[in-house]
Scaffold this active site. Structure first.
Site, mmCIF file in Angstrom:
data_model
loop_
_atom_site.group_PDB
_atom_site.id
_atom_site.type_symbol
_atom_site.label_atom_id
_atom_site.label_comp_id
_atom_site.label_asym_id
_atom_site.label_seq_id
_atom_site.Cartn_x
_atom_site.Cartn_y
_atom_site.Cartn_z
ATOM 1 C CG HIS A 51 -4.603 -3.156 -0.617
ATOM 2 N ND1 HIS A 51 -4.457 -2.402 -1.276
ATOM 3 C CD2 HIS A 51 -4.315 -2.660 0.823
ATOM 4 C CE1 HIS A 51 -3.455 -1.458 -0.689
ATOM 5 N NE2 HIS A 51 -3.740 -1.661 0.613
ATOM 6 C CB SER A 55 -1.068 -0.023 1.254
ATOM 7 O OG SER A 55 -2.169 0.610 1.003
ATOM 8 C CG ASP A 74 -6.208 -3.347 -3.934
ATOM 9 O OD1 ASP A 74 -7.078 -2.587 -3.209
ATOM 10 O OD2 ASP A 74 -5.016 -2.656 -3.892
#
Length: 429
Positions: free
Chosen positions: A393, A148, A336
């Protein structure tokens, strides 16, 4: 930290450590970390892997307990071994950073970080403290991993380690590579990919796509300004570009933008209550030595402090590392939305380095685990891109075995059939 272990082994016997390092060259910053010695057959000789969670401002305990740490937390607050913890193949460090994240703190607000220079200097100082305390691990191969917003942290941190080694600044760190999972690295390319990904996945209609795309040129211009003039224009870019994402978010409603197959539950879209309860337990806090520091999964203060950093392009430092045989793995779960595989694939393919043409023209191959296709891999020399099937994700949470297999093959130089044959010709990977 030996809570919930069978047979009453102490944390030391298991090679589990937790604590703080006070950072020199700060006013009073203390970074909190966990260190788990390898459970693998090579033990102390396995690579040292550090994991950084993104946010910015989210604690690495999220990854430790829900993704790739040695254990998960059961509903009765005991710890259960994770068969696919990355400590099976590495000596694993989790650090709460920047200062103010998780259990990390400072008594002085001047230790709050606002950019990657500050963040990477603190991480470099943390590593120096770590290897001073654990000198027997300093010779090991060293890898930086995370996901991320760590797509920002990691390239800056890797460059800082590389520079520190080059200038003989402290203990030499045997940096071999870094891996970013579903990261945000090159915002100009990645924000533009939001509408394409959403249309491809049936999240928005063609007319919604056309409407939202009208924001893209302004966003691109704002990012360009941020790259040249800094400060206030970077805040402007953050506001303008996030209109693209928030427009899509409004359309998809209660869908989880970290995994579009699922509904969004709670403020972070996942139920993290077990971890939050566990880290409030008096016995746990005593064994971790964290006193009465308030733990928040994701710190709004740290997030706000890093807003000017958000729209900066962190891809720029990667080519120099590739040219010096530092391995780079960019991987992404296919479901994601927020840091989607499409945007990541685009910046990786457009990055200027000596192997660019060869990478772009290299063919994709299946990444197989247990005889099944678990992803699609593209590799050339030290650079690899892996799109992971059936994952959002957080790849190690959704596909734990695939993620461990990926780590193991990548650190041993066998991620791709093609790259291992290539390696003998040119690169020492």
């Amino acid at each position: 930290m030996a809570t919930g272990k069978s047979g009453g082994s102490s944390a030391e016997d298991l090679g589990h450590h937790a604590g703080y390092y006070r950072l020199p060259n700060t006013h009073d910053a203390r970074l909190f970390y966990f260190f788990f010695e390898s459970r693998g057959s090579k033990g102390e000789d396995d690579p040292v892997v550090i994991w950084l969670t993104g946010g910015p401002g989210c604690s690495s305990e999220l990854a430790l307990f829900y993704e790739n740490g040695p254990f998960h937390i059961a509903d009765n607050m005991s710890l259960v071994w994770n068969d696919f913890g990355w400590d099976q193949e590495s000596n694993l460090i989790y650090v709460d950073q920047p200062t103010g994240t998780g259990f990390s703190y400072s008594s002085n607000p001047r230790d709050t970080r606002h950019d990657e220079a500050g963040v990477s200097n603190d991480l470099y100082a943390f590593l120096q403290a770590f290897f001073t305390e654990h000198p027997n691990f300093a010779k090991n191969d060293f890898y930086i991993t995370g996901e991320s917003y760590a797509g920002h942290y990691i390239p800056a941190f890797a460059s800082r380690v590389y520079k520190g080694n080059k200038n003989s600044e402290g203990i030499h760190i045997n940096l071999k590579g870094f891996a970013i999972g579903n990261g945000l690295t090159d915002p100009a390319i990645q924000y533009k990919a939001y509408t394409d990904y959403s249309l491809d996945m049936g999240l928005i209609t063609k007319s919604q796509f056309n409407r939202i795309n009208k924001i893209v040129p302004t966003c691109e211009l704002a990012i360009k300004l941020c790259g040249t003039s800094g400060t206030i224009s970077c805040l402007g870019a953050y506001v303008v570009c996030n209109l693209i994402f928030s427009s899509i978010e409004t359309i998809i409603g209660k869908k989880n933008y970290y995994d579009i197959r699922k509904p969004c539950v709670g403020s972070l879209c996942y139920d993290l209550s077990n971890m939050e309860k566990f880290l409030q337990l008096k016995s746990v806090r005593e064994s971790l030595g964290v006193g009465d520091i308030q733990f928040v999964s994701c710190s709004p203060t740290v997030y706000q402090a890093m807003l000017l950093d958000w729209m900066r392009n962190l891809e720029v430092g990667i080519p120099e590392l590739l040219e010096n045989d530092i391995k780079v793995l960019i991987y992404a779960g296919e479901y994601d939305l927020i840091c989607n595989w499409l945007g990541n694939s685009r910046w990786v393919n457009s990055m200027e380095w000596s192997g660019k043409e060869a990478f772009v023209s290299s063919s994709e191959e299946p990444f197989t685990v247990d005889g099944k296709e678990a992803g699609i891999l593209k590799s050339y020399g030290p650079l690899s891109f892996l799109k992971v099937h059936d994952a959002g994700h957080m790849v190690p949470m959704d596909q734990p075995k695939v993620a461990l297999e990926m780590l193991m093959r990548w650190t041993s130089g066998n991620l791709s059939n093609a790259s291992s044959s290539f390696q003998r010709l040119d690169f020492t990977m």
